[in-house]
Scaffold this active site. Structure first.
Site, PDB file in Angstrom:
ATOM      1  N   SER A  67       1.314  24.607  14.401  1.00  0.00           N
ATOM      2  CA  SER A  67       2.632  25.034  13.915  1.00  0.00           C
ATOM      3  C   SER A  67       3.704  24.301  14.714  1.00  0.00           C
ATOM      4  O   SER A  67       3.469  23.877  15.855  1.00  0.00           O
ATOM      5  CB  SER A  67       2.789  26.539  14.138  1.00  0.00           C
ATOM      6  N   TYR A 103       1.619  33.695  19.698  1.00  0.00           N
ATOM      7  CA  TYR A 103       1.548  32.767  18.557  1.00  0.00           C
ATOM      8  C   TYR A 103       1.808  31.322  18.990  1.00  0.00           C
ATOM      9  O   TYR A 103       0.986  30.432  18.770  1.00  0.00           O
ATOM     10  CB  TYR A 103       2.525  33.199  17.453  1.00  0.00           C
TER      11      TYR A 103
HETATM   12  N1  LIG Z   1       3.607  29.925   6.508  1.00  0.00           N
HETATM   13  C1  LIG Z   1       4.220  29.402   7.547  1.00  0.00           C
HETATM   14  O1  LIG Z   1       5.478  29.429   7.640  1.00  0.00           O
HETATM   15  C2  LIG Z   1       3.432  28.716   8.627  1.00  0.00           C
HETATM   16  C3  LIG Z   1       4.105  27.894   9.534  1.00  0.00           C
HETATM   17  C4  LIG Z   1       3.395  27.249  10.534  1.00  0.00           C
HETATM   18  C5  LIG Z   1       2.022  27.413  10.627  1.00  0.00           C
HETATM   19  N2  LIG Z   1       1.377  28.231   9.748  1.00  0.00           N
HETATM   20  C6  LIG Z   1      -0.071  28.370   9.908  1.00  0.00           C
HETATM   21  O2  LIG Z   1      -0.711  28.009   8.695  1.00  0.00           O
HETATM   22  C7  LIG Z   1      -1.983  28.652   8.621  1.00  0.00           C
HETATM   23  C8  LIG Z   1      -2.158  29.232   7.227  1.00  0.00           C
HETATM   24  O3  LIG Z   1      -1.190  30.232   7.019  1.00  0.00           O
HETATM   25  P1  LIG Z   1      -0.453  30.455   5.632  1.00  0.00           P
HETATM   26  O4  LIG Z   1       0.987  30.176   5.834  1.00  0.00           O
HETATM   27  O5  LIG Z   1      -1.163  29.760   4.549  1.00  0.00           O
HETATM   28  O6  LIG Z   1      -0.596  32.050   5.528  1.00  0.00           O
HETATM   29  P2  LIG Z   1      -1.326  32.981   4.451  1.00  0.00           P
HETATM   30  O7  LIG Z   1      -0.892  32.634   3.084  1.00  0.00           O
HETATM   31  O8  LIG Z   1      -1.109  34.372   4.934  1.00  0.00           O
HETATM   32  O9  LIG Z   1      -2.867  32.596   4.605  1.00  0.00           O
HETATM   33  C9  LIG Z   1      -3.587  32.925   5.772  1.00  0.00           C
HETATM   34  C10 LIG Z   1      -5.068  32.754   5.522  1.00  0.00           C
HETATM   35  O10 LIG Z   1      -5.779  33.110   6.728  1.00  0.00           O
HETATM   36  C11 LIG Z   1      -6.807  34.026   6.390  1.00  0.00           C
HETATM   37  N3  LIG Z   1      -7.086  34.922   7.504  1.00  0.00           N
HETATM   38  C12 LIG Z   1      -6.209  35.702   8.176  1.00  0.00           C
HETATM   39  N4  LIG Z   1      -6.858  36.448   9.084  1.00  0.00           N
HETATM   40  C13 LIG Z   1      -8.180  36.130   8.987  1.00  0.00           C
HETATM   41  C14 LIG Z   1      -9.362  36.580   9.637  1.00  0.00           C
HETATM   42  N5  LIG Z   1      -9.319  37.552  10.558  1.00  0.00           N
HETATM   43  N6  LIG Z   1     -10.544  36.039   9.274  1.00  0.00           N
HETATM   44  C15 LIG Z   1     -10.597  35.088   8.319  1.00  0.00           C
HETATM   45  N7  LIG Z   1      -9.526  34.626   7.655  1.00  0.00           N
HETATM   46  C16 LIG Z   1      -8.328  35.150   7.988  1.00  0.00           C
HETATM   47  C17 LIG Z   1      -6.273  34.779   5.165  1.00  0.00           C
HETATM   48  O11 LIG Z   1      -7.335  35.253   4.344  1.00  0.00           O
HETATM   49  P3  LIG Z   1      -7.848  36.771   4.229  1.00  0.00           P
HETATM   50  O12 LIG Z   1      -6.676  37.671   4.382  1.00  0.00           O
HETATM   51  O13 LIG Z   1      -8.490  36.808   2.867  1.00  0.00           O
HETATM   52  O14 LIG Z   1      -8.850  36.891   5.330  1.00  0.00           O
HETATM   53  C18 LIG Z   1      -5.562  33.653   4.416  1.00  0.00           C
HETATM   54  O15 LIG Z   1      -6.480  32.945   3.621  1.00  0.00           O
HETATM   55  C19 LIG Z   1      -2.015  29.684   9.746  1.00  0.00           C
HETATM   56  O16 LIG Z   1      -2.794  29.208  10.808  1.00  0.00           O
HETATM   57  C20 LIG Z   1      -0.550  29.791  10.163  1.00  0.00           C
HETATM   58  O17 LIG Z   1      -0.417  30.172  11.519  1.00  0.00           O
HETATM   59  C21 LIG Z   1       2.039  28.878   8.741  1.00  0.00           C
END
Ligand SMILES: NC(=O)c1ccc[n+]([C@@H]2O[C@H](COP(=O)([O-])OP(=O)(O)OC[C@H]3O[C@@H](n4cnc5c(N)ncnc54)[C@H](OP(=O)(O)O)[C@@H]3O)[C@@H](O)[C@H]2O)c1
Length: 266
Positions: A140, A154
């Protein structure tokens, strides 16, 4: 089996689902993992229909220390090894450190640090042996700037993923394995719904600061193909990362003290 296999964690939503579609569009079979099996099945069906590749689904909770081995055992039972690994699963844990339960922090560290480290450690020897591999660690922008109050671990876990990726990248310059840390800024996904900060971030951030999950995943795919160790998608995010490097830490920390509350729940 002719086609390569990409394993994507956190494939049930957002950036992970986008990565799965991108790898499939480049001819990879895909293994989708997350906790919600219904979501994984739906995406698997969509991907195999659209791209004609094989899909596997592995429901697993990465907060369980046995999950990384179980996921790879499941793939091995189907005769598959991992050629591309996208360590993407993640979430935010709002609140001040002292106000949270240790059990929740421990689970957070398991998902954000231990699981990606273990998955990479388990797939890397096979990649090196086959002289081909791709590892994307979804970090991130928060891993490239000073910490904020709230969501305490985080930024620390994302900084870890950046450094981890850089080391792996250097260790594998001559092995055929390419490693990148993807450092997105605000991205449209379920992330801010899951941690209940959607209203807060929608009110306090301009639309031009946001990217779609597809754009972010595409940038990550291009970066690892180009073997760039760190990728910050989007011009505004690149500018923030560059400024955070140029300005003295105290200045950026002071900025975080005033601005952090605009997007972090404390
Ligand atoms: N969105 C942003 O603004 C942003 C910015 C910077 C970095 N990121 C990073 O991008 C990555 C993806 O996030 P996203 O934005 O796509 O969020 P998201 O739409 O909430 O997706 C998160 C994914 O992680 C899975 N997950 C969460 N907890 C888990 C667990 N205990 N075991 C297995 N799977 C788990 C969820 O699936 P289930 O709930 O089905 O398990 C979901 O598929 C993350 O690492 C996040 O930190 C996001």
């Amino acid at each position: 089996m002719d086609r390569r296999l990409a394993l994507v964690t956190g494939a049930s939503a957002g950036i992970g689902a986008a990565f799965a579609r991108i790898y499939a569009s480049h001819g990879y079979d895909v293994a989708l993992s997350a906790r919600r099996p219904d979501r994984l099945e739906r995406l698997a069906e969509e991907i195999s229909l659209r791209y004609g590749v094989e899909t596997l689904t592995v429901a697993a909770d990465l907060a369980q220390p046995t999950a990384p081995a179980a996921i790879l055992d499941h793939l091995a039972a189907h005769g598959r090894t991992v050629d591309a690994l996208v360590n993407n699963a993640g979430y935010g844990l709002p609140g001040l450190y002292a106000d949270t339960r240790w059990e929740d922090q421990q689970a957070f560290l398991q998902v954000m640090l231990h699981a990606p480290s273990e998955l990479a450690h388990r797939v890397l020897p096979g990649m090196v042996e086959r002289r081909f591999g791709r590892i994307v660690n979804v970090a991130s922008l928060a891993g490239l700037i000073p910490g904020s109050a709230g969501h305490t671990l985080y930024g620390a876990t994302k900084a870890y993923l950046v450094r981890f990726s850089q080391s792996l990248h250097l260790e594998n310059l001559a092995t055929g394995v390419q490693v990148s840390a993807l450092c997105p800024g605000f991205t449209y996904s379920e992330f801010h719904d899951v941690n209940a900060t959607r209203d807060l971030v929608s009110r306090s951030t301009p639309p031009w600061l946001w990217l779609g999950a597809d754009e972010v995943a595409a940038a990550g795919y291009e970066a690892v193909e180009a073997n760039r160790p760190v990728c910050v998608p989007g011009a505004p995010n690149k500018a923030i990362a560059a400024l955070a490097k140029l300005l003295p830490d105290e200045w950026v920390l002071a900025l975080m003290a005033t601005q952090g509350r605009r997007f972090r729940k404390v």
